[in-house]
Design a protein around this motif. Structure first.
Motif, PDB file in Angstrom:
ATOM      1  N   ARG A 143      -3.258   7.234  27.285  1.00  0.00           N
ATOM      2  CA  ARG A 143      -4.555   7.421  27.917  1.00  0.00           C
ATOM      3  C   ARG A 143      -5.384   8.399  27.089  1.00  0.00           C
ATOM      4  O   ARG A 143      -4.900   9.484  26.735  1.00  0.00           O
ATOM      5  N   LYS A 169      -7.319  -7.915  25.738  1.00  0.00           N
ATOM      6  CA  LYS A 169      -7.841  -6.794  26.505  1.00  0.00           C
ATOM      7  C   LYS A 169      -7.010  -6.595  27.775  1.00  0.00           C
ATOM      8  O   LYS A 169      -6.393  -7.526  28.289  1.00  0.00           O
ATOM      9  N   ALA A 170      -7.036  -5.394  28.274  1.00  0.00           N
ATOM     10  CA  ALA A 170      -6.253  -5.056  29.461  1.00  0.00           C
ATOM     11  C   ALA A 170      -6.822  -5.750  30.702  1.00  0.00           C
ATOM     12  O   ALA A 170      -8.042  -5.922  30.839  1.00  0.00           O
ATOM     13  N   ARG A 190      -5.946  -6.163  35.200  1.00  0.00           N
ATOM     14  CA  ARG A 190      -5.306  -5.415  36.279  1.00  0.00           C
ATOM     15  C   ARG A 190      -3.855  -5.866  36.439  1.00  0.00           C
ATOM     16  O   ARG A 190      -3.489  -6.994  36.097  1.00  0.00           O
ATOM     17  N   ASP A 206       0.811   1.668  31.330  1.00  0.00           N
ATOM     18  CA  ASP A 206       1.086   0.249  31.104  1.00  0.00           C
ATOM     19  C   ASP A 206      -0.216  -0.530  31.183  1.00  0.00           C
ATOM     20  O   ASP A 206      -0.862  -0.556  32.237  1.00  0.00           O
ATOM     21  N   ASP A 207      -0.588  -1.156  30.070  1.00  0.00           N
ATOM     22  CA  ASP A 207      -1.770  -2.025  30.051  1.00  0.00           C
ATOM     23  C   ASP A 207      -1.303  -3.477  30.065  1.00  0.00           C
ATOM     24  O   ASP A 207      -0.712  -3.959  29.083  1.00  0.00           O
ATOM     25  N   ARG A 246       0.269   2.163  26.215  1.00  0.00           N
ATOM     26  CA  ARG A 246      -0.744   2.836  25.417  1.00  0.00           C
ATOM     27  C   ARG A 246      -0.982   4.231  25.987  1.00  0.00           C
ATOM     28  O   ARG A 246      -0.739   4.482  27.168  1.00  0.00           O
ATOM     29  N   TYR A 287       2.974  -6.456  29.394  1.00  0.00           N
ATOM     30  CA  TYR A 287       2.182  -5.243  29.224  1.00  0.00           C
ATOM     31  C   TYR A 287       2.598  -4.521  27.939  1.00  0.00           C
ATOM     32  O   TYR A 287       3.693  -4.724  27.414  1.00  0.00           O
TER      33      TYR A 287
END
Length: 318
Positions: A254, A305-306, A308, A262-263, A252, A249
């Motif tokens: 928000r 890309k993020a 889950r 955490d992404d 980043r 992760y």
């Protein structure tokens, strides 16, 4: 990328090894000083050499010039003989005279360090049996699947990894065959510079700006490559581990609140048998992730890309 030891390697590690060097003598300063003094003298003798042939030749020249000069009544012959003899003999005798002060200089400069080395070597020799007993016992715990030993070994091995950027891991080993690792990746700004060097035809090197796509593609390769390093390190550190889960992760902010979140950008599970076949100079980390059970959203422009968070996130964070 560390190699994964074989079962024989692990079995060998469970046996205490003998002292790997020559058995040292108990340190006694007097005899040690005398031995080192002799060593310094030998070194000085080798450096300040005396050419016996030159000395003999010089003496022969002197003897011949005196004999001829006196017999012929030629003072010039005697003087020439003296000069030639002086040129041949005196430098060699000077070397001979320099041997003792040179040896003493070496001894004065180097004896304190040599004595410390002698004492340290003896201390290491005396401590070796107990250290080896502890090391072999710890190795036996690893081979036996002791969870505390596996966690300690894996955490220490991951901590020893050195990268030119900041990265950290959280580790959990709930059972002896499986490990879970959360990898905190460096930010792209810290890992991939905006500029790179390019060699011109003239031979000069020029700084050129990377495109956004280039930076993202290089970052994706770096980020996924770290997963392979972490997995191989885990398998090497844990002989009973058969699967290593890695989720990575980045942190980043928000939008709107500025809160750090955490992404996650990938989640992957590696098998020991697969990881053992990787060749560091040939393996493509992105292709590896695509060939094993994983979740990753890698776009055409190289952007990660993020995704889950992994379902086992709470296990590694516990």
């Amino acid at each position: 990328m560390p190699a994964i030891p074989s079962e024989a390697d692990y079995a060998h590690a469970t046996r205490a090894a003998p002292w790997p060097h020559a058995t040292p003598s108990r340190p006694e300063e007097g005899p040690a000083r005398a031995a080192f003094q002799a060593e310094c003298e030998q070194r000085a003798n080798k450096e300040e050499t005396v050419s016996v042939p030159k000395v003999v030749m010089g003496l022969l020249v002197l003897a011949c010039s005196l004999s001829l000069g006196i017999g012929m009544g030629s003072l010039c012959t005697v003087i020439v003989g003296l000069i030639v003899s002086f040129i041949l003999v005196v430098p060699e005798l000077s070397n001979l005279r320099r041997r003792r002060p040179v040896a003493q200089m070496y001894f004065t400069q180097q004896w304190p360090l040599r004595w410390m080395e002698i004492q340290a070597n003896w201390t290491a020799y005396e401590a070796w049996p107990e250290q080896e007993r502890e090391r072999a016992a710890f190795a036996a715990r690893l081979v036996g699947g002791d969870l505390a030993a596996l966690a300690e070994s894996l955490e220490d091995s991951l901590a020893d990894l050195e990268f030119p950027f900041e990265a950290s891991c959280s580790v959990a080993i709930p059972e002896q065959y499986e490990a879970f690792v959360l990898l905190d990746l460096p930010e792209i700004e810290d890992a991939i510079a905006e500029e790179k060097q390019r060699a011109l035809k003239s031979g000069e090197v020029k700084e050129v700006r990377r495109t956004q796509k280039e930076r993202q593609a290089e970052y994706a390769s770096l980020a996924t490559g770290l997963a392979l390093w972490v997995a191989r390190t885990a398998f090497a550190a844990g002989p009973t581990l058969q699967r290593v889960h890695v989720a990575a992760y980045t942190q980043r902010r928000r939008p709107g609140t500025g809160e750090l979140i955490d992404d996650y950008v990938y989640e992957v599970c590696f098998e020991r048998t697969v990881a053992s076949r990787w060749r560091p100079d040939e393996v493509d980390p992105i292709e590896v992730l695509r060939s094993v059970p994983s979740r990753i959203d890698l776009r055409a422009d190289g952007q990660l890309k993020a995704i889950r968070a992994p379902e086992w996130e709470h296990v590694a964070n516990a």
